[in-house]
Design an enzyme around this catalytic site. Structure first.
Site: not given
Ligand code: GUN
Length: 277
Positions: A49, A93, A116
């Site tokens: 990311k 996350q 998100d």
């Molecule tokens: N953990 C696994 N996939 C995701 C996601 O798309 N966003 C976040 N914040 N955590 C994750």
């Protein structure tokens, strides 16, 4: 021969379209990622990311609180970021450690910075069809279908999996695109029969190669959202050999849906920053 739906190519298209929008800012948008603890999969996701931000010229910050952090401490961090006009996107996350009330933390993120799309306000906007930040993986799948001109209206879509992050929002987006949508899950009886109805089959179960020959209608479009690590190798939720043999088009794992999730995170971050202006 099935068409391989190339998530990397679509990601590159999406990022190229975002570049001038980022460049138009006097001060670039900023994404803050909060990564609690040292979950190895989360570390890889967060690294990717941050790397995508760098490609686009989006400012990014990674906060890494100790795994022992309390809910109250994490809420204080989120509130600080909410109040900071230099921060446009906040991503917590997941998973969070067990002592942290994840729901409270996600609900604390300002909906306008919730890149998100997990906040209940954004979930409600999704459900009602109002503009808002959408969860990245399902909106990435919709972009993929759109950019490959795969028709959705009037077609039967089956989503296997009902998570808040993928399955449920995926089903709603397909419904809004006028598909006839079925949501299947671990308690569905006759899963194979339900899946074989699908013109568009979306697998988001989180079990390695759980769907196979008996689940795929010949000629269906198969979207494999699975990211399962088996003996160090990344595998999807669908048997790749049967998927390639039976479908008319499919997303490979890796290289299908995964890259799109990050592209849509970037898209949400740019949007959040534009709307904060
Ligand atoms: N953990 C696994 N996939 C995701 C996601 O798309 N966003 C976040 N914040 N955590 C994750």
């Amino acid at each position: 021969m099935a068409i391989i739906l190339d998530g990397k190519m679509i990601r590159d298209q999406i990022l190229a379209e975002l570049k001038p929008r980022v460049a138009a800012f006097a001060r670039a948008p900023q994404l803050v990622v909060i990564l609690v603890g040292d979950n190895p999969a989360s570390q890889v996701y967060v690294k990717n990311k941050i790397a995508a931000c760098e490609v686009l010229g989006i400012r990014s910050q990674k906060l890494s609180p100790a795994v022992s952090i309390t809910t109250e401490q994490l809420l204080a961090t989120v509130n600080q970021l909410n109040a900071d006009p230099e921060v446009h996107g906040i991503l917590v996350q997941l998973p969070l450690p067990p002592q942290v009330d994840a729901m409270r933390v996600l609900e604390a993120v300002a909906p306008g910075k919730d890149v998100d799309g997990f906040h209940p306000v954004n979930a409600g906007k999704l459900l009602s069809g109002a503009p808002g930040l959408r969860p990245c993986t399902p909106s990435g799948v919709m972009e993929l279908l759109r950019r490959y001109d795969i028709p959705i209206e009037g077609r039967k879509a089956v989503v296997v999996g009902r998570s808040e992050i993928v399955g449920k929002p995926m089903a709603i987006l397909l419904l809004q695109a006028n598909a006839t949508v079925t949501i299947c899950h671990s308690r569905t009886s006759n899963l194979a029969e339900e899946c074989r109805r699908a013109d568009i089959l979306v697998a988001a179960i989180g079990r390695a190669e759980y769907l196979g020959e008996e689940h795929i209608q010949p000629g269906a479009v198969v979207i494999d959202v699975g990211m399962n690590r088996v003996n160090g190798r990344l595998t999807g939720d669908v048997d790749p050999v049967e998927m390639a043999r039976l479908s008319s088009a499919y997303t490979p794992v890796p290289g299908g849906v995964g890259p799109l999730t990050i592209a849509m995170l970037m898209s949400n971050t740019v949007r959040a920053a534009e709307q904060a202006q």
